[in-house]
Design a protein around this motif. Structure first.
Motif, PDB file in Angstrom:
ATOM      1  N   LYS A 177      30.947  85.050  29.370  1.00  0.00           N
ATOM      2  CA  LYS A 177      29.532  85.230  29.046  1.00  0.00           C
ATOM      3  C   LYS A 177      28.721  85.452  30.316  1.00  0.00           C
ATOM      4  O   LYS A 177      27.700  86.156  30.303  1.00  0.00           O
ATOM      5  N   TYR A 178      29.180  84.864  31.410  1.00  0.00           N
ATOM      6  CA  TYR A 178      28.519  84.971  32.711  1.00  0.00           C
ATOM      7  C   TYR A 178      29.573  85.275  33.779  1.00  0.00           C
ATOM      8  O   TYR A 178      30.768  85.047  33.565  1.00  0.00           O
ATOM      9  N   GLU A 204      24.899  77.043  39.851  1.00  0.00           N
ATOM     10  CA  GLU A 204      24.809  77.946  38.702  1.00  0.00           C
ATOM     11  C   GLU A 204      24.688  79.408  39.111  1.00  0.00           C
ATOM     12  O   GLU A 204      24.557  80.282  38.250  1.00  0.00           O
ATOM     13  N   CYS A 205      24.716  79.674  40.403  1.00  0.00           N
ATOM     14  CA  CYS A 205      24.744  81.053  40.881  1.00  0.00           C
ATOM     15  C   CYS A 205      26.184  81.577  40.848  1.00  0.00           C
ATOM     16  O   CYS A 205      27.145  80.793  40.915  1.00  0.00           O
ATOM     17  N   PRO A 206      26.350  82.890  40.752  1.00  0.00           N
ATOM     18  CA  PRO A 206      27.715  83.429  40.813  1.00  0.00           C
ATOM     19  C   PRO A 206      28.370  83.075  42.143  1.00  0.00           C
ATOM     20  O   PRO A 206      27.713  83.077  43.186  1.00  0.00           O
ATOM     21  N   VAL A 207      29.653  82.764  42.094  1.00  0.00           N
ATOM     22  CA  VAL A 207      30.375  82.587  43.346  1.00  0.00           C
ATOM     23  C   VAL A 207      30.380  83.930  44.075  1.00  0.00           C
ATOM     24  O   VAL A 207      30.412  84.996  43.451  1.00  0.00           O
ATOM     25  N   ASP A 208      30.287  83.897  45.404  1.00  0.00           N
ATOM     26  CA  ASP A 208      30.223  85.142  46.171  1.00  0.00           C
ATOM     27  C   ASP A 208      31.186  85.061  47.356  1.00  0.00           C
ATOM     28  O   ASP A 208      31.816  84.033  47.595  1.00  0.00           O
ATOM     29  N   ASN A 209      31.298  86.163  48.059  1.00  0.00           N
ATOM     30  CA  ASN A 209      32.159  86.237  49.239  1.00  0.00           C
ATOM     31  C   ASN A 209      33.616  85.903  48.914  1.00  0.00           C
ATOM     32  O   ASN A 209      34.303  85.220  49.682  1.00  0.00           O
ATOM     33  N   PHE A 264      25.597  88.234  29.851  1.00  0.00           N
ATOM     34  CA  PHE A 264      24.551  88.255  30.865  1.00  0.00           C
ATOM     35  C   PHE A 264      25.057  88.808  32.205  1.00  0.00           C
ATOM     36  O   PHE A 264      26.234  88.675  32.543  1.00  0.00           O
ATOM     37  N   ASP A 265      24.137  89.372  32.960  1.00  0.00           N
ATOM     38  CA  ASP A 265      24.347  89.717  34.380  1.00  0.00           C
ATOM     39  C   ASP A 265      25.436  90.758  34.617  1.00  0.00           C
ATOM     40  O   ASP A 265      26.053  90.767  35.687  1.00  0.00           O
ATOM     41  N   MET A 266      25.668  91.656  33.665  1.00  0.00           N
ATOM     42  CA  MET A 266      26.652  92.709  33.929  1.00  0.00           C
ATOM     43  C   MET A 266      26.055  93.845  34.745  1.00  0.00           C
ATOM     44  O   MET A 266      26.794  94.684  35.280  1.00  0.00           O
ATOM     45  N   PHE A 277      32.939  87.979  40.297  1.00  0.00           N
ATOM     46  CA  PHE A 277      33.841  88.402  39.215  1.00  0.00           C
ATOM     47  C   PHE A 277      33.520  87.641  37.935  1.00  0.00           C
ATOM     48  O   PHE A 277      32.819  86.642  37.939  1.00  0.00           O
ATOM     49  N   ARG A 278      34.060  88.167  36.822  1.00  0.00           N
ATOM     50  CA  ARG A 278      34.078  87.418  35.565  1.00  0.00           C
ATOM     51  C   ARG A 278      35.466  87.562  34.943  1.00  0.00           C
ATOM     52  O   ARG A 278      36.261  88.413  35.354  1.00  0.00           O
TER      53      ARG A 278
END
Length: 589
Positions: free
Chosen positions: A401-402, A427-432, A515-517, A583-584
């Motif tokens: 979903k996210y 709650e932010c997307p993991v990055d790097n 969400f957030d695609m 990623f998701r």
């Protein structure tokens, strides 16, 4: 005296072996009248089959009668002599019901006219045996309406708009191996409309714009049996915009717009049908169909019900051998058959949204019902690697979903990524994280849950981003207004990203509740990156077999709006880590 091999030497008046020449079939009140080589006139009973065979090429057959024509090892080729004015087979307005029966191997080809020109009535194809074949080729349309092709306008004038001819006929295929190859037109359907090219100008007139092309509308196509390959599919005709002219300083006029014709009903009751289909194909009961590629493993094999007994199931989980019409199907040169079934076969996918908790972190998944969609982009505004637009069928699946969040990453891996950019935002997307990092995360997640998570394929990602079978055709995932659905463009804080990632789920969801695609982070996919797509329709594609880069999709907080479109593609090395890479997940049954 030596016999001429190009003329009929049999005693059967209904067999025409004429060599280089034309055949015309007319009807009066009491009989069929067949004109053949040398304008020879033959009278036949109305119910008599007209058998056409030839050791050398026949130029054309003109049909203006309700008749059955048997094509027996014949080549009909109008491309050399009648490329611009006559089809290989012309079916006139008085021919309301025409049957073509295949016997042996026959070929039909034409130039700029459709190989078989028909606008009204009913045309039915049958075969004597399952191995009888027909190959049709034409530059524009295979079967259907005439094309209306561009011409260059007078000096300094804009190009004119052209409309392809409508095909209001019904085409029925009841057997045989039929292959239709075209370059710039549909295999069966309305004619191609090609806008005129704008003329060149001078410093006073300037360049002229190209005209618009409007494809002709399509009638009904019914496929019951046989092995069918249609290179450009069924439906409304193609629309191709004319090119803009130039002027002495090198400025170009605008290219015209192409508008596809409206597709008619495409009903597939059986057979192996490999094709792009405009409009949703259905069966006779009106259920939407989805393409399934099945590898039999034996090339050119006549398929029986037992070959499919353990492979294909209908919605009741039973083989469709009684109701589907498995008859006269022959596997292709690669040993594959293509069946259109009432639903994409992925029956183990839970059809409700699932939530799984790992160390207090919830992984919410959204069920995406499989279907067929147009992948990529055909617009001039798109990048080359998004082209050509093509039909893709995907099976049902579950997708996140996210994007995976920092909290979820820590719950699985035990710590945050060492190079995390936006720290302190669980709650932010993991990055790097690199593609290789993600594979290790998935391995541990599967160990913890006993499930089978993976990255989405590029096709699955785009299908979900477009809204699946609920798609409204938005430019971004969930809206044509990017501000409603995406965090993007860190250079312009009014539009929202402020130079970093944001908590997931704070913008509007798309049609499927995902969400957030578009925006926030670029999302890794499982596929290797390829420079462009194929024109062929595909089922559950997985990209190239190898490469140097993996695919990322969706744009991100770092990117302008154009890079957040649902069709935009990006590739990066599997070891690459950047502060806008995330990623998701997809859950495999």
């Amino acid at each position: 005296m030596k016999e001429d091999p190009n003329v009929n030497t049999t005693n059967d008046e209904n067999i025409f072996n004429i060599g280089k020449g034309n055949i015309k079939i007319l009807e009066d009140k009491n009989s069929l009248i067949v004109f053949s080589k040398g304008n020879k006139k033959t009278f036949l009973p109305l119910s008599q089959e007209v058998i056409v065979c030839g050791k050398t090429k026949i130029y054309s057959i003109e049909i203006n009668a309700n008749v059955t024509v048997v094509l027996k090892d014949v080549t009909i080729d109008s491309s050399s002599y009648f490329s611009d004015r006559l089809s290989a087979i012309e079916i006139g307005a008085l021919a309301r019901k025409v049957r073509i029966i295949l016997e042996g191997t026959s070929t039909i080809q034409s130039g700029k006219k459709p190989a078989i020109h028909i606008t009204d009535g009913i045309l039915t194809f049958e075969s004597k045996t399952s191995s009888d074949s027909l190959s049709i080729s034409s530059f524009y349309n295979g079967i259907g309406g005439k094309s209306n092709i561009k011409y260059r306008e007078a000096w300094g004038r804009n190009g004119g708009s052209h409309w392809g001819e409508d095909m209001n006929a019904t085409i029925i295929i009841n057997g045989g191996q039929i292959q239709i190859k075209t370059n710039e037109g549909v295999s069966i359907g309305g004619g191609t409309g090609v806008g005129a090219e704008g003329s060149d100008g001078d410093e006073h007139r300037g360049p002229a714009d190209g005209g618009d092309g409007h494809g002709g509308h399509s009638g009904e196509v019914i496929i019951n049996h046989g092995s069918i390959y249609l290179s450009q599919g069924l439906g409304g005709g193609f629309g191709i915009g004319g090119e803009g002219g130039i002027w002495w300083a090198g400025m170009n006029g605008d290219t015209g717009t192409g508008y596809s014709g409206i597709p008619g009903k495409n009903i597939i009751n059986g057979g192996s049908v490999r094709s792009t289909i405009k409009g949703k194909p259905t069966n006779a009961a009106g259920k939407e169909l989805f393409l399934k590629e099945i590898n039999i493993g034996v090339p050119n094999k006549l398929i029986t019900a037992s070959d499919l007994q353990d492979i294909v199931c209908d919605s009741e989980n039973t083989p469709p051998v009684n109701g589907y019409g498995i008859k006269d199907i022959v596997s292709d040169d690669e040993g594959k058959v293509y069946l259109w079934l009432p639903e994409p076969a992925n029956k183990n996918v839970a059809q409700t949204n699932q939530t799984i908790t790992v160390n207090e972190a919830k992984f919410e998944m959204v069920y995406v019902q499989g279907g067929t969609f147009t992948m990529g982009c055909g617009s001039d505004d798109c990048c080359d690697d998004e082209k050509p637009a093509h039909q893709v069928t995907v099976s049902s699946f579950q997708i996140g979903k996210y994007p995976v969040t920092q909290a979820q990453w820590k719950a699985v891996m035990g710590s945050y990524p060492p190079d995390l950019f936006n720290t302190g935002c669980d709650e932010c997307p993991v990055d790097n994280v690199s593609w290789n990092d993600v594979q290790e995360f998935i391995r541990k997640l599967n160990e913890l849950t006993g499930k089978r998570y993976r990255l989405p394929t590029e096709a699955e990602w785009e299908y979900a981003a477009r809204g699946g079978n609920q798609s409204r055709g938005y430019k971004y995932s969930g809206s044509n207004n990017i501000d409603k659905v995406a965090w993007y463009n860190y250079k312009n804080s009014i539009r929202g990203s402020d130079g970093t990632t944001h908590p997931v789920g704070k913008k509007k969801a798309n049609e499927l509740g995902i969400f957030d695609m578009s925006g926030n982070v670029l999302e890794w996919c499982g596929d290797w990156y390829g420079d462009n797509y194929t024109r062929d329709s595909q089922t559950n594609p997985k990209g190239p077999n190898s490469g140097s880069c993996r695919v990322l999709r969706g744009g991100g907080w770092y990117y302008d709006a154009e890079y957040c479109r649902v069709s935009y593609r990006y590739g990066s090395a599997p070891v690459a880590r950047y502060n806008h890479y995330g990623f998701r997940l997809v859950l495999v049954p």
